[in-house]
Write a protein that holds these residues in place. Structure first.
Motif, PDB file in Angstrom:
ATOM      1  N   UNK A 202       0.610  -1.148  -0.011  1.00 27.66           N
ATOM      2  CA  UNK A 202       0.107   0.095   0.116  1.00 27.66           C
ATOM      3  C   UNK A 202       0.854   1.457   0.155  1.00 27.66           C
ATOM      4  N   UNK A 203       0.332   2.271  -0.663  1.00 32.20           N
ATOM      5  CA  UNK A 203       1.011   3.551  -0.857  1.00 32.20           C
ATOM      6  C   UNK A 203      -0.073   4.634   0.157  1.00 32.20           C
ATOM      7  N   UNK A 204       0.623   5.650   0.702  1.00 29.59           N
ATOM      8  CA  UNK A 204      -0.008   6.701   1.293  1.00 29.59           C
ATOM      9  C   UNK A 204      -0.848   7.264   0.256  1.00 29.59           C
ATOM     10  N   UNK A 205      -1.974   8.027   0.502  1.00 24.83           N
ATOM     11  CA  UNK A 205      -2.418   8.814  -0.717  1.00 24.83           C
ATOM     12  C   UNK A 205      -1.724   9.818  -1.146  1.00 24.83           C
ATOM     13  N   UNK A 206      -0.790  10.582  -0.606  1.00 24.03           N
ATOM     14  CA  UNK A 206       0.219  11.532  -1.281  1.00 24.03           C
ATOM     15  C   UNK A 206       1.141  10.708  -2.319  1.00 24.03           C
ATOM     16  N   UNK A 207       1.464   9.548  -1.803  1.00 22.28           N
ATOM     17  CA  UNK A 207       2.340   8.795  -2.594  1.00 22.28           C
ATOM     18  C   UNK A 207       1.505   8.389  -4.002  1.00 22.28           C
ATOM     19  N   UNK A 208       0.371   7.711  -3.591  1.00 19.88           N
ATOM     20  CA  UNK A 208      -0.504   7.194  -4.655  1.00 19.88           C
ATOM     21  C   UNK A 208      -0.649   8.384  -5.806  1.00 19.88           C
ATOM     22  N   UNK A 209      -0.945   9.676  -5.089  1.00 20.84           N
ATOM     23  CA  UNK A 209      -1.321  10.735  -6.063  1.00 20.84           C
ATOM     24  C   UNK A 209      -0.120  11.002  -6.845  1.00 20.84           C
ATOM     25  N   UNK A 210       1.106  11.114  -6.417  1.00 21.44           N
ATOM     26  CA  UNK A 210       2.240  11.405  -7.059  1.00 21.44           C
ATOM     27  C   UNK A 210       2.611  10.164  -8.298  1.00 21.44           C
ATOM     28  N   UNK A 211       2.395   9.079  -7.795  1.00 24.96           N
ATOM     29  CA  UNK A 211       2.724   7.993  -8.870  1.00 24.96           C
ATOM     30  C   UNK A 211       1.815   8.085  -9.947  1.00 24.96           C
ATOM     31  N   UNK A 212       0.243   8.242  -9.422  1.00 29.40           N
ATOM     32  CA  UNK A 212      -0.496   8.500 -10.629  1.00 29.40           C
ATOM     33  C   UNK A 212      -0.418   9.516 -11.550  1.00 29.40           C
ATOM     34  N   UNK A 213       0.158  10.880 -11.048  1.00 29.07           N
ATOM     35  CA  UNK A 213       0.637  11.919 -11.990  1.00 29.07           C
ATOM     36  C   UNK A 213       1.892  11.514 -12.775  1.00 29.07           C
ATOM     37  N   UNK A 214       2.832  10.605 -12.218  1.00 24.31           N
ATOM     38  CA  UNK A 214       3.813  10.162 -12.858  1.00 24.31           C
ATOM     39  C   UNK A 214       3.256   9.192 -14.095  1.00 24.31           C
ATOM     40  N   UNK A 215       2.373   8.279 -13.738  1.00 29.73           N
ATOM     41  CA  UNK A 215       1.814   7.250 -14.479  1.00 29.73           C
ATOM     42  C   UNK A 215       1.144   8.046 -15.680  1.00 29.73           C
ATOM     43  N   UNK A 216       0.262   9.027 -15.492  1.00 29.42           N
ATOM     44  CA  UNK A 216      -0.361  10.072 -16.619  1.00 29.42           C
ATOM     45  C   UNK A 216       0.725  10.337 -17.601  1.00 29.42           C
ATOM     46  N   UNK A 217       1.696  11.157 -16.809  1.00 28.67           N
ATOM     47  CA  UNK A 217       2.605  11.702 -17.704  1.00 28.67           C
ATOM     48  C   UNK A 217       3.315  10.496 -18.711  1.00 28.67           C
ATOM     49  N   UNK A 218       3.705   9.462 -18.175  1.00 26.25           N
ATOM     50  CA  UNK A 218       4.247   8.714 -18.905  1.00 26.25           C
ATOM     51  C   UNK A 218       3.331   8.055 -20.229  1.00 26.25           C
ATOM     52  N   UNK A 219       1.982   8.255 -19.638  1.00 29.95           N
ATOM     53  CA  UNK A 219       0.983   7.621 -20.686  1.00 29.95           C
ATOM     54  C   UNK A 219       0.809   8.586 -21.817  1.00 29.95           C
ATOM     55  N   UNK A 220       1.092   9.856 -21.573  1.00 30.15           N
ATOM     56  CA  UNK A 220       1.165  10.976 -22.690  1.00 30.15           C
ATOM     57  C   UNK A 220       2.323  10.596 -23.570  1.00 30.15           C
ATOM     58  N   UNK A 221       3.655  10.214 -22.750  1.00 27.52           N
ATOM     59  CA  UNK A 221       4.671  10.174 -23.790  1.00 27.52           C
ATOM     60  C   UNK A 221       4.699   8.984 -24.574  1.00 27.52           C
ATOM     61  N   UNK A 222       3.798   7.875 -23.962  1.00 33.71           N
ATOM     62  CA  UNK A 222       3.713   6.747 -25.078  1.00 33.71           C
ATOM     63  C   UNK A 222       2.644   7.042 -26.114  1.00 33.71           C
ATOM     64  N   UNK A 223       1.857   7.911 -25.869  1.00 28.04           N
ATOM     65  CA  UNK A 223       0.836   8.324 -26.760  1.00 28.04           C
ATOM     66  C   UNK A 223       1.319   9.242 -27.961  1.00 28.04           C
ATOM     67  N   UNK A 224       2.383  10.019 -27.271  1.00 34.23           N
ATOM     68  CA  UNK A 224       3.007  11.068 -28.273  1.00 34.23           C
ATOM     69  C   UNK A 224       4.125   9.957 -29.297  1.00 34.23           C
ATOM     70  N   UNK A 225       4.511   9.192 -28.758  1.00 33.06           N
ATOM     71  CA  UNK A 225       5.778   8.286 -29.319  1.00 33.06           C
ATOM     72  C   UNK A 225       4.616   7.401 -30.288  1.00 33.06           C
TER      73      UNK A 225
END
Lengths: 393, 122
Positions: A202-225
Protein backbone atom coordinates in the motif's frame (compact mmCIF):
# COMPACT_ATOMS: atom_id res chain seq x y z
CA UNK A 1 -3.46 43.21 -112.74
CA UNK A 2 -0.67 45.64 -111.81
CA UNK A 3 0.37 43.33 -108.96
CA UNK A 4 0.65 40.36 -111.33
CA UNK A 5 2.95 42.39 -113.55
CA UNK A 6 5.17 43.34 -110.56
CA UNK A 7 5.42 39.71 -109.46
CA UNK A 8 6.43 38.61 -112.97
CA UNK A 9 9.09 41.28 -113.09
CA UNK A 10 10.53 40.30 -109.70
CA UNK A 11 10.64 36.64 -110.72
CA UNK A 12 12.46 37.53 -113.94
CA UNK A 13 15.00 39.60 -111.98
CA UNK A 14 15.62 36.68 -109.53
CA UNK A 15 16.12 34.24 -112.39
CA UNK A 16 18.73 36.49 -113.97
CA UNK A 17 20.75 36.86 -110.75
CA UNK A 18 23.80 35.20 -112.29
CA UNK A 19 24.09 38.17 -114.57
CA UNK A 20 24.23 40.80 -111.80
CA UNK A 21 25.40 44.24 -112.72
CA UNK A 22 28.67 45.57 -111.25
CA UNK A 23 26.56 47.85 -109.01
CA UNK A 24 24.69 44.90 -107.52
CA UNK A 25 27.90 42.95 -106.94
CA UNK A 26 29.37 45.95 -105.13
CA UNK A 27 26.34 46.09 -102.85
CA UNK A 28 26.63 42.37 -101.99
CA UNK A 29 30.35 42.79 -101.28
CA UNK A 30 29.65 45.72 -98.96
CA UNK A 31 26.90 43.78 -97.23
CA UNK A 32 29.18 40.79 -96.54
CA UNK A 33 32.16 42.93 -95.57
CA UNK A 34 30.20 44.93 -93.04
CA UNK A 35 28.22 42.20 -91.29
CA UNK A 36 29.42 42.30 -87.69
CA UNK A 37 27.64 39.33 -86.18
CA UNK A 38 28.92 36.63 -88.54
CA UNK A 39 32.37 35.82 -89.78
CA UNK A 40 31.78 35.40 -93.52
CA UNK A 41 34.75 34.67 -95.72
CA UNK A 42 35.95 32.64 -98.69
CA UNK A 43 38.49 29.84 -98.77
CA UNK A 44 40.25 28.61 -101.88
CA UNK A 45 39.83 24.91 -102.78
CA UNK A 46 42.79 24.05 -100.51
CA UNK A 47 41.45 25.94 -97.50
CA UNK A 48 43.48 29.17 -97.69
CA UNK A 49 41.66 32.33 -96.61
CA UNK A 50 40.83 34.61 -99.52
CA UNK A 51 38.47 37.24 -98.13
CA UNK A 52 37.69 38.58 -94.65
CA UNK A 53 34.87 40.64 -93.19
CA UNK A 54 34.23 42.81 -90.13
CA UNK A 55 32.45 39.98 -88.32
CA UNK A 56 35.43 37.65 -88.87
CA UNK A 57 37.77 40.29 -87.51
CA UNK A 58 35.56 40.86 -84.48
CA UNK A 59 35.05 37.16 -83.72
CA UNK A 60 38.51 35.77 -84.53
CA UNK A 61 40.69 38.83 -83.78
CA UNK A 62 42.75 38.88 -87.03
CA UNK A 63 42.61 41.79 -89.46
CA UNK A 64 42.51 40.96 -93.15
CA UNK A 65 46.25 41.60 -93.75
CA UNK A 66 47.15 39.12 -91.02
CA UNK A 67 44.98 36.27 -92.17
CA UNK A 68 44.41 36.42 -95.91
CA UNK A 69 46.59 33.78 -97.49
CA UNK A 70 46.84 31.71 -94.30
CA UNK A 71 45.30 28.25 -93.99
CA UNK A 72 41.95 28.15 -92.20
CA UNK A 73 43.23 25.41 -89.85
CA UNK A 74 44.63 28.37 -87.82
CA UNK A 75 41.15 28.58 -86.27
CA UNK A 76 41.19 25.01 -84.96
CA UNK A 77 42.41 23.61 -81.64
CA UNK A 78 45.74 21.79 -81.77
CA UNK A 79 44.07 18.44 -81.10
CA UNK A 80 41.71 19.02 -84.07
CA UNK A 81 44.60 20.00 -86.33
CA UNK A 82 46.45 16.82 -85.34
CA UNK A 83 43.30 14.83 -86.07
CA UNK A 84 43.11 16.54 -89.50
CA UNK A 85 39.67 17.85 -88.74
CA UNK A 86 39.99 20.97 -91.02
CA UNK A 87 40.92 18.84 -94.05
CA UNK A 88 38.21 16.34 -93.17
CA UNK A 89 35.58 19.08 -93.01
CA UNK A 90 36.58 20.50 -96.41
CA UNK A 91 36.45 17.00 -97.87
CA UNK A 92 32.96 16.48 -96.45
CA UNK A 93 31.74 19.88 -97.70
CA UNK A 94 33.13 19.02 -101.14
CA UNK A 95 31.27 15.71 -101.12
CA UNK A 96 28.00 16.86 -99.49
CA UNK A 97 27.89 20.47 -100.69
CA UNK A 98 27.58 21.82 -97.16
CA UNK A 99 28.51 20.90 -93.59
CA UNK A 100 27.65 22.39 -90.25
CA UNK A 101 29.70 21.96 -87.08
CA UNK A 102 29.50 23.24 -83.52
CA UNK A 103 32.71 23.05 -81.53
CA UNK A 104 35.50 25.01 -79.91
CA UNK A 105 37.66 27.22 -82.17
CA UNK A 106 40.67 29.43 -81.37
CA UNK A 107 40.99 33.22 -81.66
CA UNK A 108 44.19 34.99 -82.64
CA UNK A 109 45.03 35.57 -78.94
CA UNK A 110 44.75 31.81 -78.28
CA UNK A 111 41.46 32.07 -76.38
CA UNK A 112 38.73 29.57 -77.23
CA UNK A 113 35.21 30.35 -78.39
CA UNK A 114 32.25 28.10 -79.07
CA UNK A 115 31.55 28.34 -82.79
CA UNK A 116 28.75 27.38 -85.10
CA UNK A 117 30.45 26.84 -88.46
CA UNK A 118 28.87 26.31 -91.88
CA UNK A 119 31.14 25.47 -94.81
CA UNK A 120 29.56 25.57 -98.24
CA UNK A 121 31.33 24.29 -101.36
CA UNK A 122 31.25 26.82 -104.24
CA UNK A 123 31.32 25.74 -107.88
CA UNK A 124 31.54 27.70 -111.14
CA UNK A 125 29.09 27.29 -114.01
CA UNK A 126 30.99 24.26 -115.34
CA UNK A 127 30.69 22.58 -111.91
CA UNK A 128 34.36 23.00 -110.98
CA UNK A 129 35.12 23.62 -107.30
CA UNK A 130 36.33 27.19 -106.92
CA UNK A 131 36.47 27.33 -103.13
CA UNK A 132 34.35 27.39 -99.99
CA UNK A 133 32.15 29.92 -98.27
CA UNK A 134 32.55 29.85 -94.51
CA UNK A 135 30.11 31.38 -92.06
CA UNK A 136 30.98 31.32 -88.36
CA UNK A 137 28.98 32.49 -85.41
CA UNK A 138 30.34 32.97 -81.87
CA UNK A 139 27.92 31.13 -79.57
CA UNK A 140 30.13 31.15 -76.48
CA UNK A 141 27.60 33.10 -74.41
CA UNK A 142 24.80 30.72 -75.40
CA UNK A 143 27.07 27.72 -74.80
CA UNK A 144 28.04 29.00 -71.34
CA UNK A 145 24.40 29.65 -70.58
CA UNK A 146 23.46 26.14 -71.75
CA UNK A 147 26.31 24.60 -69.77
CA UNK A 148 25.31 26.56 -66.67
CA UNK A 149 21.72 25.50 -67.17
CA UNK A 150 22.73 21.87 -67.60
CA UNK A 151 24.92 22.09 -64.52
CA UNK A 152 22.14 23.75 -62.52
CA UNK A 153 19.77 21.04 -63.71
CA UNK A 154 22.16 18.28 -62.66
CA UNK A 155 22.63 20.00 -59.32
CA UNK A 156 18.88 20.35 -58.89
CA UNK A 157 18.33 16.67 -59.65
CA UNK A 158 21.08 15.79 -57.19
CA UNK A 159 19.44 18.01 -54.58
CA UNK A 160 16.14 16.30 -55.17
CA UNK A 161 17.76 12.89 -54.72
CA UNK A 162 19.50 14.17 -51.58
CA UNK A 163 16.23 15.59 -50.30
CA UNK A 164 14.39 12.32 -50.90
CA UNK A 165 17.18 10.40 -49.21
CA UNK A 166 17.11 12.88 -46.32
CA UNK A 167 13.36 12.57 -46.02
CA UNK A 168 13.58 8.78 -45.98
CA UNK A 169 16.39 9.01 -43.40
CA UNK A 170 14.20 11.34 -41.30
CA UNK A 171 11.28 8.90 -41.44
CA UNK A 172 13.63 6.05 -40.57
CA UNK A 173 15.13 8.09 -37.73
CA UNK A 174 11.74 9.02 -36.26
CA UNK A 175 10.66 5.41 -36.53
CA UNK A 176 13.80 4.05 -34.88
CA UNK A 177 13.92 6.76 -32.20
CA UNK A 178 10.26 6.19 -31.39
CA UNK A 179 10.76 2.43 -31.06
CA UNK A 180 13.75 3.08 -28.83
CA UNK A 181 11.79 5.57 -26.69
CA UNK A 182 8.81 3.27 -26.36
CA UNK A 183 10.71 0.44 -24.69
CA UNK A 184 11.89 2.44 -21.64
CA UNK A 185 8.49 4.15 -21.44
CA UNK A 186 6.94 0.68 -21.34
CA UNK A 187 9.31 -0.22 -18.49
CA UNK A 188 8.28 2.90 -16.56
CA UNK A 189 4.63 2.04 -17.15
CA UNK A 190 5.10 -1.43 -15.67
CA UNK A 191 6.98 -0.25 -12.56
CA UNK A 192 4.54 2.62 -11.87
CA UNK A 193 1.68 0.26 -12.68
CA UNK A 194 2.91 -2.15 -10.03
CA UNK A 195 2.97 0.66 -7.48
CA UNK A 196 -0.51 1.86 -8.51
CA UNK A 197 -2.06 -1.58 -8.60
CA UNK A 198 -0.69 -2.56 -5.19
CA UNK A 199 1.81 -5.18 -6.37
CA UNK A 200 4.38 -3.61 -4.05
CA UNK A 201 2.18 -2.92 -1.04
CA UNK A 202 0.00 0.00 0.00
CA UNK A 203 0.98 3.60 -0.66
CA UNK A 204 -0.04 6.68 1.32
CA UNK A 205 -2.62 8.84 -0.48
CA UNK A 206 0.12 11.41 -1.27
CA UNK A 207 2.40 8.72 -2.68
CA UNK A 208 -0.43 7.28 -4.70
CA UNK A 209 -1.33 10.73 -6.12
CA UNK A 210 2.28 11.36 -7.16
CA UNK A 211 2.63 7.95 -8.76
CA UNK A 212 -0.68 8.53 -10.53
CA UNK A 213 0.64 11.82 -12.00
CA UNK A 214 3.86 10.13 -13.09
CA UNK A 215 1.86 7.31 -14.66
CA UNK A 216 -0.35 9.77 -16.59
CA UNK A 217 2.67 11.71 -17.74
CA UNK A 218 4.27 8.51 -19.00
CA UNK A 219 1.04 7.58 -20.74
CA UNK A 220 1.16 10.89 -22.61
CA UNK A 221 4.72 10.14 -23.62
CA UNK A 222 3.71 6.71 -24.93
CA UNK A 223 0.80 8.30 -26.81
CA UNK A 224 3.14 10.88 -28.39
CA UNK A 225 5.62 8.22 -29.40
CA UNK A 226 2.78 6.16 -30.89
CA UNK A 227 1.57 9.22 -32.82
CA UNK A 228 5.07 9.92 -34.11
CA UNK A 229 5.35 6.34 -35.30
CA UNK A 230 1.98 6.49 -37.00
CA UNK A 231 2.85 9.80 -38.70
CA UNK A 232 6.30 8.52 -39.76
CA UNK A 233 4.62 5.48 -41.28
CA UNK A 234 2.09 7.68 -43.07
CA UNK A 235 4.69 10.17 -44.35
CA UNK A 236 6.85 7.33 -45.63
CA UNK A 237 3.86 6.13 -47.68
CA UNK A 238 3.72 2.87 -45.76
CA UNK A 239 0.03 3.14 -44.87
CA UNK A 240 -1.92 0.94 -47.28
CA UNK A 241 -5.65 1.03 -46.68
CA UNK A 242 -7.61 -2.22 -46.69
CA UNK A 243 -11.09 -0.94 -47.47
CA UNK A 244 -14.11 -3.17 -47.12
CA UNK A 245 -17.82 -2.71 -46.37
CA UNK A 246 -17.96 -1.78 -42.69
CA UNK A 247 -20.77 -0.86 -40.30
CA UNK A 248 -19.88 2.70 -39.32
CA UNK A 249 -22.78 2.89 -36.82
CA UNK A 250 -21.13 0.06 -34.90
CA UNK A 251 -17.74 1.81 -35.02
CA UNK A 252 -19.30 4.98 -33.59
CA UNK A 253 -21.18 3.03 -30.90
CA UNK A 254 -17.99 1.32 -29.71
CA UNK A 255 -16.00 4.57 -29.71
CA UNK A 256 -18.70 6.33 -27.68
CA UNK A 257 -18.75 3.35 -25.33
CA UNK A 258 -14.95 3.43 -24.95
CA UNK A 259 -15.07 7.16 -24.20
CA UNK A 260 -17.98 7.00 -21.73
CA UNK A 261 -15.66 7.28 -18.75
CA UNK A 262 -13.93 10.31 -20.21
CA UNK A 263 -17.23 12.08 -21.03
CA UNK A 264 -18.58 11.27 -17.57
CA UNK A 265 -15.45 12.59 -15.85
CA UNK A 266 -16.03 15.94 -17.58
CA UNK A 267 -19.76 15.82 -16.98
CA UNK A 268 -20.26 16.02 -20.75
CA UNK A 269 -23.41 14.74 -22.42
CA UNK A 270 -22.97 12.68 -25.54
CA UNK A 271 -25.70 12.08 -28.07
CA UNK A 272 -25.22 9.54 -30.84
CA UNK A 273 -27.57 9.70 -33.85
CA UNK A 274 -26.93 6.83 -36.21
CA UNK A 275 -29.16 4.35 -38.05
CA UNK A 276 -29.06 0.69 -36.91
CA UNK A 277 -26.50 0.03 -39.59
CA UNK A 278 -24.61 2.47 -41.77
CA UNK A 279 -22.43 0.76 -44.31
CA UNK A 280 -19.29 2.51 -45.51
CA UNK A 281 -16.39 1.32 -47.63
CA UNK A 282 -13.51 2.06 -45.27
CA UNK A 283 -10.37 0.63 -43.74
CA UNK A 284 -11.93 -0.12 -40.38
CA UNK A 285 -8.86 0.32 -38.12
CA UNK A 286 -7.61 3.54 -39.73
CA UNK A 287 -11.07 5.07 -40.14
CA UNK A 288 -11.91 4.26 -36.53
CA UNK A 289 -8.70 5.90 -35.26
CA UNK A 290 -9.42 9.02 -37.33
CA UNK A 291 -12.90 9.33 -35.77
CA UNK A 292 -11.47 8.59 -32.32
CA UNK A 293 -9.05 11.51 -32.75
CA UNK A 294 -11.93 13.87 -33.57
CA UNK A 295 -14.20 12.61 -30.79
CA UNK A 296 -11.33 12.77 -28.29
CA UNK A 297 -10.69 16.38 -29.38
CA UNK A 298 -14.38 17.25 -29.04
CA UNK A 299 -14.25 16.10 -25.43
CA UNK A 300 -10.90 17.78 -24.70
CA UNK A 301 -11.95 21.18 -26.06
CA UNK A 302 -15.41 21.25 -24.53
CA UNK A 303 -15.74 22.66 -21.02
CA UNK A 304 -17.18 20.50 -18.26
CA UNK A 305 -20.93 20.21 -18.58
CA UNK A 306 -20.92 20.67 -22.37
CA UNK A 307 -22.46 18.57 -25.14
CA UNK A 308 -21.01 16.44 -27.88
CA UNK A 309 -23.33 15.37 -30.67
CA UNK A 310 -22.18 12.62 -33.02
CA UNK A 311 -24.18 11.62 -36.10
CA UNK A 312 -23.74 9.57 -39.24
CA UNK A 313 -25.74 9.40 -42.44
CA UNK A 314 -25.52 8.90 -46.19
CA UNK A 315 -26.05 11.77 -48.63
CA UNK A 316 -25.10 12.25 -52.28
CA UNK A 317 -23.05 9.04 -52.42
CA UNK A 318 -21.10 10.17 -49.38
CA UNK A 319 -20.82 8.72 -45.92
CA UNK A 320 -20.91 11.72 -43.60
CA UNK A 321 -20.05 11.63 -39.91
CA UNK A 322 -20.50 14.88 -38.00
CA UNK A 323 -19.01 15.57 -34.59
CA UNK A 324 -20.44 18.71 -33.06
CA UNK A 325 -19.37 20.10 -29.70
CA UNK A 326 -20.29 23.07 -27.53
CA UNK A 327 -16.62 23.72 -26.87
CA UNK A 328 -14.28 26.69 -26.94
CA UNK A 329 -14.34 26.92 -30.73
CA UNK A 330 -11.51 27.87 -33.09
CA UNK A 331 -10.57 31.35 -34.29
CA UNK A 332 -11.09 31.70 -38.08
CA UNK A 333 -7.36 32.42 -38.59
CA UNK A 334 -6.44 29.21 -36.74
CA UNK A 335 -8.67 26.88 -38.76
CA UNK A 336 -6.25 26.51 -41.70
CA UNK A 337 -3.44 25.62 -39.27
CA UNK A 338 -5.38 22.86 -37.56
CA UNK A 339 -4.29 20.06 -39.87
CA UNK A 340 -0.62 21.02 -39.85
CA UNK A 341 1.87 18.73 -38.18
CA UNK A 342 2.55 19.70 -34.54
CA UNK A 343 -0.12 22.39 -34.77
CA UNK A 344 -1.40 23.44 -31.37
CA UNK A 345 -3.99 26.18 -31.38
CA UNK A 346 -3.88 28.16 -28.13
CA UNK A 347 -7.18 28.44 -26.28
CA UNK A 348 -8.63 28.21 -22.80
CA UNK A 349 -8.41 24.42 -22.73
CA UNK A 350 -5.29 23.69 -24.79
CA UNK A 351 -2.96 23.39 -21.79
CA UNK A 352 -5.18 20.85 -20.11
CA UNK A 353 -5.83 19.03 -23.38
CA UNK A 354 -2.19 18.08 -23.92
CA UNK A 355 -1.69 16.09 -27.08
CA UNK A 356 1.09 15.97 -29.61
CA UNK A 357 -0.42 18.09 -32.39
CA UNK A 358 -0.26 15.09 -34.67
CA UNK A 359 -3.76 13.63 -34.30
CA UNK A 360 -5.61 15.90 -36.74
CA UNK A 361 -2.73 15.83 -39.22
CA UNK A 362 -2.87 12.05 -39.21
CA UNK A 363 -6.68 11.86 -39.32
CA UNK A 364 -6.88 14.32 -42.22
CA UNK A 365 -4.31 12.36 -44.23
CA UNK A 366 -6.07 9.05 -43.51
CA UNK A 367 -9.46 10.42 -44.61
CA UNK A 368 -7.75 11.88 -47.73
CA UNK A 369 -6.38 8.39 -48.48
CA UNK A 370 -10.01 7.26 -48.41
CA UNK A 371 -10.72 9.91 -51.05
CA UNK A 372 -12.60 11.96 -48.46
CA UNK A 373 -12.34 15.25 -46.60
CA UNK A 374 -12.60 16.65 -43.10
CA UNK A 375 -14.30 20.05 -42.97
CA UNK A 376 -14.70 22.39 -40.03
CA UNK A 377 -17.27 24.93 -38.96
CA UNK A 378 -16.51 26.79 -35.79
CA UNK A 379 -17.65 29.77 -33.76
CA UNK A 380 -15.44 30.89 -30.93
CA UNK A 381 -17.10 30.40 -27.57
CA UNK A 382 -19.93 28.36 -29.11
CA UNK A 383 -18.41 25.23 -30.52
CA UNK A 384 -17.05 23.34 -33.46
CA UNK A 385 -18.47 20.87 -35.97
CA UNK A 386 -16.27 18.46 -37.89
CA UNK A 387 -17.71 16.90 -41.06
CA UNK A 388 -15.95 13.71 -42.13
CA UNK A 389 -16.94 12.80 -45.68
CA UNK A 390 -15.92 9.60 -47.41
CA UNK A 391 -17.18 8.60 -50.87
CA UNK A 392 -19.41 5.51 -51.01
CA UNK A 393 -17.88 4.18 -54.27
CA UNK B 1 3.12 -27.23 -12.29
CA UNK B 2 2.50 -25.06 -15.36
CA UNK B 3 5.48 -23.43 -16.97
CA UNK B 4 5.71 -20.15 -18.82
CA UNK B 5 8.58 -18.57 -20.72
CA UNK B 6 9.04 -14.82 -21.24
CA UNK B 7 11.27 -13.97 -24.22
CA UNK B 8 12.33 -10.32 -24.03
CA UNK B 9 15.65 -8.69 -24.92
CA UNK B 10 15.25 -5.53 -22.79
CA UNK B 11 16.70 -6.25 -19.33
CA UNK B 12 14.43 -3.81 -17.51
CA UNK B 13 11.31 -5.23 -19.11
CA UNK B 14 12.47 -8.79 -18.50
CA UNK B 15 12.96 -7.96 -14.82
CA UNK B 16 9.67 -6.14 -14.39
CA UNK B 17 7.73 -8.90 -16.20
CA UNK B 18 9.43 -11.39 -13.84
CA UNK B 19 8.32 -9.32 -10.82
CA UNK B 20 4.75 -9.10 -12.12
CA UNK B 21 4.32 -12.64 -13.37
CA UNK B 22 6.12 -14.37 -10.47
CA UNK B 23 2.91 -13.80 -8.52
CA UNK B 24 1.11 -16.52 -10.44
CA UNK B 25 0.97 -20.26 -9.63
CA UNK B 26 3.44 -21.48 -12.27
CA UNK B 27 7.13 -21.78 -12.95
CA UNK B 28 8.53 -18.77 -14.78
CA UNK B 29 11.58 -18.79 -17.05
CA UNK B 30 13.02 -15.98 -19.13
CA UNK B 31 15.15 -15.76 -22.27
CA UNK B 32 16.86 -12.71 -23.79
CA UNK B 33 16.42 -13.71 -27.42
CA UNK B 34 15.03 -16.34 -29.77
CA UNK B 35 18.15 -18.50 -29.59
CA UNK B 36 18.10 -18.65 -25.79
CA UNK B 37 14.40 -19.41 -25.95
CA UNK B 38 14.99 -22.34 -28.34
CA UNK B 39 17.61 -23.73 -25.97
CA UNK B 40 15.16 -23.54 -23.06
CA UNK B 41 12.38 -25.06 -25.14
CA UNK B 42 14.66 -28.01 -25.96
CA UNK B 43 14.81 -28.82 -22.24
CA UNK B 44 11.34 -27.83 -21.07
CA UNK B 45 7.87 -27.89 -22.53
CA UNK B 46 6.19 -24.59 -21.75
CA UNK B 47 2.43 -24.16 -21.50
CA UNK B 48 2.65 -20.51 -22.51
CA UNK B 49 5.34 -18.43 -24.20
CA UNK B 50 5.24 -14.62 -24.18
CA UNK B 51 7.37 -13.67 -27.16
CA UNK B 52 8.85 -10.31 -28.12
CA UNK B 53 9.41 -9.84 -31.86
CA UNK B 54 12.24 -7.39 -32.33
CA UNK B 55 15.29 -8.93 -30.64
CA UNK B 56 18.99 -9.25 -31.47
CA UNK B 57 20.71 -12.59 -32.26
CA UNK B 58 17.42 -14.26 -33.13
CA UNK B 59 14.14 -12.39 -33.36
CA UNK B 60 10.66 -13.65 -32.59
CA UNK B 61 9.91 -14.74 -36.14
CA UNK B 62 13.22 -16.62 -36.27
CA UNK B 63 12.31 -18.38 -33.04
CA UNK B 64 8.90 -19.41 -34.37
CA UNK B 65 10.38 -20.70 -37.64
CA UNK B 66 12.88 -22.90 -35.80
CA UNK B 67 10.34 -23.87 -33.18
CA UNK B 68 7.91 -25.05 -35.85
CA UNK B 69 10.59 -26.88 -37.84
CA UNK B 70 11.98 -28.73 -34.84
CA UNK B 71 8.68 -29.77 -33.28
CA UNK B 72 6.43 -29.97 -36.31
CA UNK B 73 3.76 -27.76 -34.79
CA UNK B 74 4.12 -25.28 -31.97
CA UNK B 75 3.03 -27.32 -28.95
CA UNK B 76 2.86 -24.34 -26.62
CA UNK B 77 0.53 -21.41 -26.74
CA UNK B 78 2.60 -18.49 -28.04
CA UNK B 79 1.44 -14.95 -27.35
CA UNK B 80 3.27 -12.11 -29.04
CA UNK B 81 4.12 -9.40 -26.52
CA UNK B 82 5.62 -6.63 -28.61
CA UNK B 83 5.06 -3.03 -29.54
CA UNK B 84 4.12 -3.87 -33.11
CA UNK B 85 0.44 -3.46 -33.83
CA UNK B 86 0.79 -4.23 -37.53
CA UNK B 87 3.37 -4.99 -40.14
CA UNK B 88 5.11 -7.86 -41.82
CA UNK B 89 6.83 -9.30 -38.72
CA UNK B 90 3.57 -9.55 -36.84
CA UNK B 91 1.76 -11.09 -39.80
CA UNK B 92 4.57 -13.61 -40.19
CA UNK B 93 4.51 -14.45 -36.48
CA UNK B 94 0.75 -15.02 -36.59
CA UNK B 95 1.08 -17.24 -39.67
CA UNK B 96 3.76 -19.24 -37.89
CA UNK B 97 1.28 -20.21 -35.20
CA UNK B 98 1.32 -17.38 -32.67
CA UNK B 99 -2.00 -17.35 -30.88
CA UNK B 100 -2.59 -13.67 -30.22
CA UNK B 101 -0.88 -10.31 -30.09
CA UNK B 102 -0.59 -8.03 -27.07
CA UNK B 103 0.81 -4.50 -27.15
CA UNK B 104 3.37 -3.96 -24.40
CA UNK B 105 2.74 -0.23 -24.13
CA UNK B 106 -0.98 -0.76 -23.55
CA UNK B 107 -0.89 -3.41 -20.82
CA UNK B 108 -0.78 -2.53 -17.16
CA UNK B 109 0.83 -5.05 -14.76
CA UNK B 110 -2.60 -6.18 -13.54
CA UNK B 111 -3.84 -6.69 -17.11
CA UNK B 112 -0.72 -8.64 -18.03
CA UNK B 113 -1.02 -10.92 -15.01
CA UNK B 114 -4.73 -11.54 -15.48
CA UNK B 115 -4.23 -12.23 -19.22
CA UNK B 116 -1.57 -14.82 -18.46
CA UNK B 117 -3.73 -16.47 -15.78
CA UNK B 118 -6.72 -16.50 -18.14
CA UNK B 119 -4.75 -17.97 -21.06
CA UNK B 120 -3.32 -20.73 -18.88
CA UNK B 121 -6.83 -21.73 -17.84
CA UNK B 122 -8.42 -21.33 -21.28
Amino acid sequence: MANDTNRTMRAASLKSRHTQTPGELQRYRLLVENVQDYAIFLLDPDGYVQTWNKGAERIKGYNSEEIIGKHFSEFYLMRDKVAKKPEHELELAKRLGRIEDEDWRVRKDGSKFWANVIITALHDDSGKLIGFGKVTRDLTVRKRFEDDLRQANTLLKQHQVDLERLSAAKDEFISLASHQLRTPATGIKQYLGMLLEGFLGDLTPEQLASVQRAYESNERQIATVNSLLKVAQLDAGRVKLKKKPTDVSEILRTIVNDYTEKFTTHDQQVQLDVPDTLEGNVDEAHYRMSLENLIDNASKYTPNGGHVHIAGHLANDQLIVTIKDTGVGIAPEDIPKLFNKFSRVPNALSDAAGGSGLGLYWADKIIALHGGTIEIESTQGKGTTFYVRVPME
Amino acid sequence: MRKILVVEDDTTLREVYTMILSRGPYKLDTAANGKEALEKCALTRYDLILLDLMMPIMDGVGFLEHFASTTGTPPSKVIILSNLSSGQELAQAMSLGAYKNLLKAELSPGQLLSTVLYELEA
